[in-house]
Design an enzyme around this catalytic site. Structure first.
Site, PDB file in Angstrom:
ATOM      1  N   CYS A  68       0.739  -1.043   0.014  1.00 16.83           N
ATOM      2  CA  CYS A  68      -0.229  -0.064  -0.005  1.00 16.83           C
ATOM      3  C   CYS A  68       0.608   1.234  -0.047  1.00 16.83           C
ATOM      4  O   CYS A  68       1.958   1.138  -0.129  1.00 16.83           O
ATOM      5  CB  CYS A  68      -0.854   0.129   1.141  1.00 16.83           C
TER       6      CYS A  68
ATOM      7  N   ASP B  23     -13.988 -25.582   7.214  1.00 18.74           N
ATOM      8  CA  ASP B  23     -13.522 -26.153   8.099  1.00 18.74           C
ATOM      9  C   ASP B  23     -13.536 -25.326   9.286  1.00 18.74           C
ATOM     10  O   ASP B  23     -13.962 -24.026   8.990  1.00 18.74           O
ATOM     11  CB  ASP B  23     -11.967 -26.452   7.615  1.00 18.74           C
TER      12      ASP B  23
ATOM     13  N   ASP C 121      -7.808 -24.557   5.760  1.00 12.17           N
ATOM     14  CA  ASP C 121      -6.394 -23.987   5.666  1.00 12.17           C
ATOM     15  C   ASP C 121      -5.301 -24.968   6.020  1.00 12.17           C
ATOM     16  O   ASP C 121      -4.037 -24.970   5.856  1.00 12.17           O
ATOM     17  CB  ASP C 121      -6.403 -22.917   6.562  1.00 12.17           C
TER      18      ASP C 121
END
Lengths: 51, 764
Positions: free
Chosen positions: B47, B449, B633
C-alpha cells in the site's frame, strides 16, 4: 484545396507527437508500476517521475 | 498504517540469510558514474504506507542516493555509489521498518517484453487507425479524383508501415501454425489484413476508386485491444502468484556440526550438508534421510496422493512434502533444478489454465478456422464464376474473411475473466487456476473447516503469567516446529528466548515432543502429553486444553481462545442468501463444533471428522450430483481441498493447502467467500451472454458478406462493433454493487468475540 497542404501534415504531426510521447513513456518505464502509481497519489510531497 | 504490520514471524528459525556485498554487486546493474542500481524484493509491500515506509527506511541508509518502490513487482530499486553498497545496513533498515527482504532473482526482474511489444503494436495501430479513418471519411464524402488519389497515397504511407509493425503479434503465430501444417485464428486474420493491404496498394497505384487501408488497420487495432487485455489478465494472475511464492523461503535450514541452525539460500546448499525440514514444508533439495522415519507426501513427484513412510537412509526428492516430521536430510545433490522446475511448472499451469468455457472457444476455433477459409474461398470462386470480375470477387472474399474474424467469440470469455479477476484482486482474492472461476459459479455445497478457517485460535499472554521462564522457552521451541494454527498461536504468545531443544518431532493430531537436558518435554493434547497420574490430577474441564509436560508431569496448561475470523457469521448468512448450503466439517469435539455452528446459525455440521472422513463426505456429496466448494487451511484439510470441485484457502494456510487450493484469499475477512461466488456467478452469466451475442452477430453478418452486401470497410466496422458490444457487456461486472449486491458487509471481529460464551473458548 491548398488548406489541405497545411491541415493534413498538421493532423499527422499531432498524431505522431502523441505516438512518440506514448512510446517515450513506455520506454522510460512509466508503465512498469501502475499499482504503485495509483497508491503514490496518497503520499504527500512525492511527485517525482520514475527514475 | 496498521495494515502494513508485516508478519514478522518468518517460518524459518535462526538468522535469515543475507546476501553479502559481492553477491549484491553481482546482481546490481551499472548505471555509470560509479553508480549502481540494485533490486531488492520486499514481498510484504502492498500500500501507499508501505511505499513511504520502505523508501524512507532505505533512503535513510548512508550512501543511498535514491530508493524507489515498485508496488506491482514488490521490489525496491536502490541507487547507490558502487563503494557505498552495504547490504547489512540496508537489510537492517528494512528489518527495522518491519519488512522482510531479499535479493531479487535476476530472472524475475525487468518488465514484461511481450506486454511491451503489444503496447507498441497497439499504439501504432491506434495512431494509424485514427489518421487513415480521417482520410477515408474525406474520400467517402466525395473528394475529387486527384484528392482521392493523394489521400490513398498518404493512407498507404501510414498503413503499410503500421501494418508491418502492429501486425507482427498475428503474423508470427500464423507463420508458426502454417509451418506446422495447422490453421489457427491468426491465419485468416493475417490473410485478410495482408490481402486488403495488397489490394489497396494495387488500387492506389492504378488510381482506383476504393482502397481498404482503413479496414486493415482498424481490424488490427481492435484485435490488439483484445489480445493485450488477455495478456494482462494472464500475467497479472502470474505476478500475484510469484509474490506469494516469494514469501515462502527460497532456502533451507542447514544444521551445522555444532547443531546450530542457519538459514541458507537454496543455491548455497552443497552435497553433504544436513538440512532440516519442518512438518508442512517441502523438501528443498534431493537427499537421503538422516533422522528417524518420516511421513512424506510425494504426490507432486509421483501423483500418488497417499503419503508414504520413508526411513533413515532412503532417498527423498526435492518437492516432496513432509507431512509428519520434522526431518533431517543429507543433501545428495546441489542442483536446485528440480525444486525450481516444480515451482515454475506450478506457475505455468496457473498462467495457461483456461476455464472450460474458453477452452470451448479454442475447440470451436479449431473447427471455425478452416471453415472461415472455405467460406471465403467459396465466396471468391462463386463470384468469379458468376462473372463479376476478379476485383469484386476479391473484395467480397476479403469482407467475408474480416467479418468472420472471431473477435467477439474470442473476446467473449477472456474479457469477462479480466474484469472478474480484477474485481476479485481488489477484494484481495487470487485465482490460482483459471478454471476455478467457472467452477465456483456452479457450486451448490460449501464445506467449511472450523479451526483456522472460521475461527482463529489465540493464546492469551496473560494466562501464561504463572509459568516458569524455562517452560515458556521450551514451549516456544516446540511450537515453532509445527504449522498447526494452535502451535502458531502458542509460538506467538511465548515469544522471547527459545530453548535449545533436541530431537524434536511432531505427531500429527497429538503434539510435539523434544528433549532438553535429558528430560522429555511434550506440548500437545493432555491425554498424550501427560502420564496417567498427572492426567487424573488434572481437573476435568482443563483436559481439553493443550498442556506442556515434563517427563509426563504437568508443567503448564495453555488456555486457547477461539477467536472467530472477522465476518465469519456474515459470510455464512451471505452464503445462505446465495442459495448455498454451508456445512461445517471439523475435527474438533462435538460441544465446540455445536457451539460454533449455533453461533454461525449453521444447521448442518459434523464433529470429529478425520481428513479421510472429510474426503468421504465430499465424495458422497459429489456422488449425489452436487458441486462442492471446500474452504480450509490446515495441513489436514489439503486432501479435502484437492478432492472438492473447487477450493479456497486463506493466504496464512500451510504451503500444501495453499498449493492444493484453487483460490487463495489474502484478506482476514471471511466476506471474501460469498463475494467470490457472487462475482463468479455474474462472470458465468456474462460469458454465456457474450457467446450468445457473438453467435447472433455471425449469423446475421456472414450471409450478408457472402451475398456481397458488405465492403471490407463495413465488415471491419461491423466486426469492431460486435467486439465493442462484447467488451461493454463484460464491463458491467466492474460496475459497483452488481455482483456484490448479495454480499453483506462483514461485522467486525471484535464485536463477534464478545458474543461468544466462554465455554466455546476452551479447546484442545
Amino acid at each position: 484545396m491548398n488548406i489541405l497542404a497545411i491541415l493534413i501534415p498538421a493532423a499527422l504531426v499531432l498524431g505522431l507527437i502523441g505516438l512518440v510521447a506514448f512510446l517515450w513513456a513506455l520506454r522510460s518505464g512509466q508503465f512498469e508500476d501502475l499499482d504503485g502509481a495509483a497508491e503514490r497519489i496518497l503520499l504527500p510531497e512525492d511527485d517525482r517521475p520514475n527514475p | 498504517m496498521s495494515c502494513c504490520a508485516a508478519s514478522a514471524s518468518l517460518s524459518v528459525p535462526g538468522s535469515a540469510h543475507r546476501p553479502d556485498r559481492s553477491e549484491l554487486l553481482d546482481a546490481s546493474h551499472d548505471l555509470g558514474d560509479g553508480l549502481v542500481s540494485t533490486r531488492l524484493a520486499v514481498p510484504d509491500a502492498h500500500c501507499a504506507g508501505c511505499i513511504a515506509a520502505i523508501e524512507k527506511a532505505v533512503g535513510g541508509v548512508e550512501g543511498v542516493e535514491d530508493a524507489r518502490v515498485n508496488l506491482a513487482g514488490r521490489f525496491v530499486t536502490v541507487k547507490w555509489p558502487r563503494e557505498a553498497v552495504d547490504p547489512e545496513a540496508v537489510f537492517a533498515a528494512l528489518d527495522r521498518a518491519g519488512y522482510r527482504s531479499g535479493l531479487m532473482d535476476m530472472a524475475e526482474t525487468g518488465p514484461d517484453p511481450v506486454l511491451r511489444r503489444l503496447f507498441i503494436a497497439l499504439a501504432v495501430a491506434g495512431f494509424a487507425a485514427g489518421n487513415v479513418m480521417l482520410l477515408s471519411v474525406s474520400v467517402w464524402s466525395g473528394a475529387d479524383a486527384a484528392t482521392r488519389d493523394l489521400f490513398h497515397w498518404i493512407s498507404a504511407g501510414i498503413a503499410v508501415p503500421a501494418v508491418a509493425v502492429a501486425g507482427r503479434p498475428f503474423f508470427a503465430p500464423a507463420l508458426h501454425a502454417l509451418k506446422a501444417g495447422r490453421l489457427n485464428m491468426d491465419v485468416p486474420i493475417s490473410l485478410a489484413v495482408i490481402l486488403a493491404v495488397a489490394l489497396s496498394l494495387h488500387e492506389t497505384l492504378t488510381g482506383g476508386t476504393h482502397a481498404y487501408f482503413d479496414a486493415s488497420v482498424t481490424l488490427l487495432f481492435f484485435l490488439l485491444i483484445g489480445r493485450t487485455l488477455d495478456h494482462v489478465m494472464r500475467s497479472r494472475a502470474g505476478a500475484a502468484l510469484r509474490t506469494l511464492d516469494r514469501t515462502t523461503p527460497r532456502g533451507a535450514v542447514v544444521v551445522a556440526e555444532d547443531g546450530s541452525h542457519t538459514w541458507t539460500p537454496i543455491g548455497d546448499i552443497v552435497p553433504g550438508m544436513t538440512v532440516f525440514v519442518a512438518s508442512g514444508d517441502r523438501v528443498p533439495v534431493d537427499g537421503t534421510i538422516a533422522s528417524r522415519s518420516v511421513t512424506v507426501d510425494l504426490s507432486i513427484v509421483t501423483g500418488e496422493s497417499d503419503p508414504v513412510v520413508l526411513t533413515t537412509g532412503e532417498i527423498v526428492v526435492a518437492g516432496a512434502l513432509v507431512v509428519e516430521g520434522p526431518l533431517d536430510l543429507t543433501a545428495t545433490r546441489a542442483a536446485t533444478a528440480s525444486f525450481l522446475g516444480e515451482m515454475r511448472s506450478m506457475l505455468e499451469a496457473a498462467e495457461t489454465a483456461r476455464p472450460a468455457l474458453s477452452r470451448l472457444a479454442d475447440r470451436a476455433a479449431a473447427v471455425y478456422a478452416p471453415a472461415v477459409h472455405l467460406v471465403a474461398a467459396a465466396t471468391f470462386a462463386g463470384w468469379l464464376v458468376a462473372g463479376d470480375g476478379l476485383h469484386h470477387a476479391l473484395t467480397t472474399a476479403i469482407a467475408v474473411l474480416i467479418i468472420t474474424c472471431p473477435c467477439a467469440l474470442g473476446l467473449a470469455a477472456p474479457i469477462v475473466q479480466v474484469v472478474a479477476a480484477g474485481r476479485l484482486l481488489k477484494s484481495r482474492i487470487l485465482l490460482r487456476d483459471g478454471g476455478a472461476l467457472e467452477t465456483l459459479a456452479t457450486v451448490d455445497r460449501v464445506v467449511l473447516d472450523k479451526t483456522g478457517t472460521l475461527t482463529t485460535p489465540t493464546v492469551d499472554r496473560a494466562t501464561l503469567g504463572g509459568i516458569s521462564e524455562e517452560a515458556r522457552a521450551v514451549a516456544a521451541a516446540l511450537s515453532c516446529q509445527s504449522r498447526h494454527p494452535i502451535a502458531r498461536a502458542i509460538e506467538a504468545a511465548c515469544a522471547g528466548g527459545v530453548a535449545k531443544v533436541d530431537g524434536m518431532r511432531e505427531e500429527t493430531g497429538r503434539g510435539i515432543e523434544g528433549t532438553l537436558a535429558g528430560r522429555r518435554w511434550r506440548l500437545g493434547r493432555a491425554d498424550w502429553a501427560l502420564d496417567a497420574d498427572a492426567l487424573a490430577a488434572l481437573p476435568e474441564e482443563r483436559r481439553a486444553w493443550p498442556v506442556l509436560s515434563q517427563d509426563g508431569a504437568l508443567a503448564a496448561t495453555i488456555q486457547i481462545t477461539d477467536r472467530p475470523r472477522p465476518g465469519a457469521d456474515a459470510a455464512v448468512a451471505a452464503l445462505k442468501d446465495l442459495g448455498l448450503a454451508p456445512i461445517l466439517l471439523s475435527g474438533d469435539g462435538e460441544t465446540k463444533v455445536a457451539e460454533t455452528a449455533r453461533w454461525l446459525g449453521l444447521q448442518d455440521w459434523s464433529a470429529g471428522a478425520t481428513p479421510a472422513g472429510k474426503i468421504d463426505a465430499i465424495r458422497q456429496m459429489q456422488a449425489d450430483g452436487h458441486r462442492v466448494l471446500m474452504v480450509g487451511d490446515g495441513l489436514n484439510d489439503a486432501p479435502a481441498l484437492a478432492a472438492a470441485d473447487v477450493s479456497m484457502a486463506p493466504s496464512a494456510a500451510s504451503d500444501v493447502s495453499r498449493s492444493a487450493a484453487s483460490i487463495v484469499f489474502l484478506s482476514e475477512d471471511m466476506g471474501a467467500l460469498p463475494s467470490a461466488i457472487a462475482v463468479a456467478r455474474m462472470a458465468r452469466r456474462l460469458i454465456l451472454q457474450n457467446f450468445g451475442l457473438a453467435v447472433l452477430y455471425n449469423a446475421i453478418a456472414i450471409p450478408l458478406a457472402i451475398a456481397g452486401y458488405a465492403t471490407p470497410l463495413s465488415a471491419a466496422i461491423a466486426m469492431s462493433a460486435s467486439s465493442v458490444v462484447v467488451v461493454a457487456n463484460a464491463l458491467r461486472l466492474a460496475l459497483p454493487d452488481r455482483a456484490g449486491g448479495a454480499v453483506k458487509r462483514a461485522t467486525p471481529g471484535s464485536e463477534a468475540v464478545t458474543d461468544l460464551p466462554p465455554a466455546l473458548g476452551a479447546r484442545a
